[in-house]
Design a protein around this motif. Structure first.
Motif, PDB file in Angstrom:
ATOM      1  N   GLN A  22      -4.713  -1.943 -16.860  1.00 12.10           N
ATOM      2  CA  GLN A  22      -3.447  -1.269 -16.577  1.00 12.10           C
ATOM      3  C   GLN A  22      -3.614  -0.323 -15.393  1.00 12.10           C
ATOM      4  O   GLN A  22      -4.537   0.496 -15.362  1.00 12.10           O
ATOM      5  CB  GLN A  22      -2.951  -0.515 -17.803  1.00 12.10           C
ATOM      6  N   SER A  44       1.808  -1.004 -14.525  1.00 14.39           N
ATOM      7  CA  SER A  44       1.685  -2.449 -14.367  1.00 14.39           C
ATOM      8  C   SER A  44       0.246  -2.887 -14.665  1.00 14.39           C
ATOM      9  O   SER A  44      -0.661  -2.059 -14.777  1.00 14.39           O
ATOM     10  CB  SER A  44       2.090  -2.864 -12.949  1.00 14.39           C
ATOM     11  N   PHE A  45       0.043  -4.192 -14.783  1.00 10.90           N
ATOM     12  CA  PHE A  45      -1.281  -4.722 -15.074  1.00 10.90           C
ATOM     13  C   PHE A  45      -1.760  -5.583 -13.921  1.00 10.90           C
ATOM     14  O   PHE A  45      -1.002  -6.374 -13.362  1.00 10.90           O
ATOM     15  CB  PHE A  45      -1.256  -5.538 -16.368  1.00 10.90           C
TER      16      PHE A  45
END
Length: 279
Positions: free
Chosen positions: A74, A79-80
Motif C-alpha cells: 500500500q 493505492s496499491f
C-alpha cells in the motif's frame, strides 16, 4: 466459552493484531477488515483478482502488504503498487522486511489433483526465490521472536513443520514441530507453543513435539480457519470460523460459503500466555 465479536462474514482468514485492532482478510467479499475490541469495524476493498487464497501483513515500517494474484504494497495515498509479480496464499514478514509467502500451483477450489506446494522469499529489492518445496498444502506461518525459526502449517499432512532461518533468509533444518492436527492459520505464544486447529471443530495449544496443553471446543460444523493472539496484552485468542459440514465435499462446502448465507464469524477466548513473534 468463546464469545462472538463479529459475524456475517464470508470466510475470515489471515488475522493479525496491528495498531490496536484485529485485521483480517474477508474472503469471498474481497475485503480487508479491521475490528476493534468493541466490535466496531473498518472495511477496505482488497487489491486482489481472486476471491479466495490471499493474505495480509505489514512491513517493519508499517506498510500494509497483500498477497493473492500478486504481492502488493500500500502506498502512502492508499493505492496499491505491485511489489513482486509472484502471487501466493499465506504470508509472514520478518523483522528485516523479508517477505515469506507460500502457495501451491493447483486449483484447490476446483477439485484439481494436489501438487506439492512451496515457500518463496521476496527480499526488500523485490527479488523472488524459492526457499522450500514439497509442502503438503501450505497454510499459516509464524516466525519466532528471535527471528531464527519459521513454522508452517502443512494442511494436507496434518502437520506443523519448522525450519531454521538463516541470515540470508534461507530455510534449513526442516523438521516436524507437531503431527496429527488439522492446521490452517496459526499463532505463536511467548512460551513457544502454537495455537492450531485440529481435524474437528476445536483448536489446541501444542508444544514442539505435539503435546497438547489446552483445548477450546467450538460448535459442531464450525471450522476454525485461522487464529491470532491479540488484545491490549495479547492475551485474547481470536478464532476465525465459518460453517463447514464434514460430511460434504470440499467443493460443496466452498460453494455453500460462496453462494449461501454468510456464516463467517470472529470469536474471542481469554488465554493466560500472551502472543509473541510474527505475525
Amino acid at each position: 466459552m468463546p464469545k462472538l465479536l463479529l459475524d456475517g462474514l464470508g470466510i475470515p482468514e489471515s488475522p493479525r493484531w496491528h495498531d490496536g485492532r484485529l485485521w483480517f482478510a474477508n474472503w469471498i467479499e474481497q475485503q480487508i477488515v479491521a475490528v476493534g475490541p468493541d466490535g466496531s469495524t473498518e472495511v477496505m476493498p482488497a487489491p486482489v483478482e481472486r476471491p479466495m487464497g490471499w493474505s495480509i501483513d505489514w512491513l517493519p515500517d508499517g506498510t500494509l502488504v497483500t498477497t493473492g494474484d500478486k504481492l502488493r504494497r500500500q502506498e502512502p495515498g492508499g493505492s496499491f503498487a505491485v511489489l513482486a509479480e509472484q502471487g501466493g496464499n499465506e504470508i509472514v514478514v520478518d523483522r528485516r522486511g523479508y517477505v515469506y509467502l507460500n502457495g501451491a500451483d493447483f486449483d484447490f477450489a476446483g477439485g484439481e489433483a494436489p501438487r506439492p506446494g512451496w515457500i518463496k522469499l521476496v527480499t526488500p529489492d523485490g527479488a523472488v526465490r524459492e526457499v522450500a518445496g514439497d509442502i503438503e498444502f501450505p497454510n499459516g506461518m509464524v516466525i519466532t521472536p528471535d527471528g531464527r525459526t519459521l513454522v508452517i502449517s502443512e494442511s494436507f499432512a496434518g502437520r506443523l513443520t519448522a525450519f531454521d532461518l538463516t541470515d540470508s533468509g534461507d530455510l534449513t533444518n526442516r523438521r516436524a514441530f507437531a503431527e496429527g492436527l488439522g492446521p490452517d492459520g496459526i499463532c505463536l505464544d511467548a512460551e513457544g507453543a502454537i495455537w492450531v486447529s485440529t481435524s474437528g471443530s476445536s483448536v489446541v495449544r501444542v508444544t514442539e513435539g505435539g503435546k497438547v496443553l489446552d483445548r477450546v471446543e467450538l460448535d459442531e460444523n464450525r471450522a476454525p480457519f485461522a487464529l491470532a493472539l491479540g488484545g491490549p496484552d495479547r492475551r485474547t485468542l481470536f478464532v476465525l470460523t465459518a460453517e463447514w459440514r464434514g460430511q460434504d465435499s470440499i467443493g460443496d462446502n466452498l460453494d455453500r460459503l460462496t453462494n449461501g448465507p454468510r456464516t463467517g464469524a470472529v470469536l474471542t477466548v481469554p488465554v493466560d500466555v500472551p502472543g509473541a513473534g510474527r505475525p
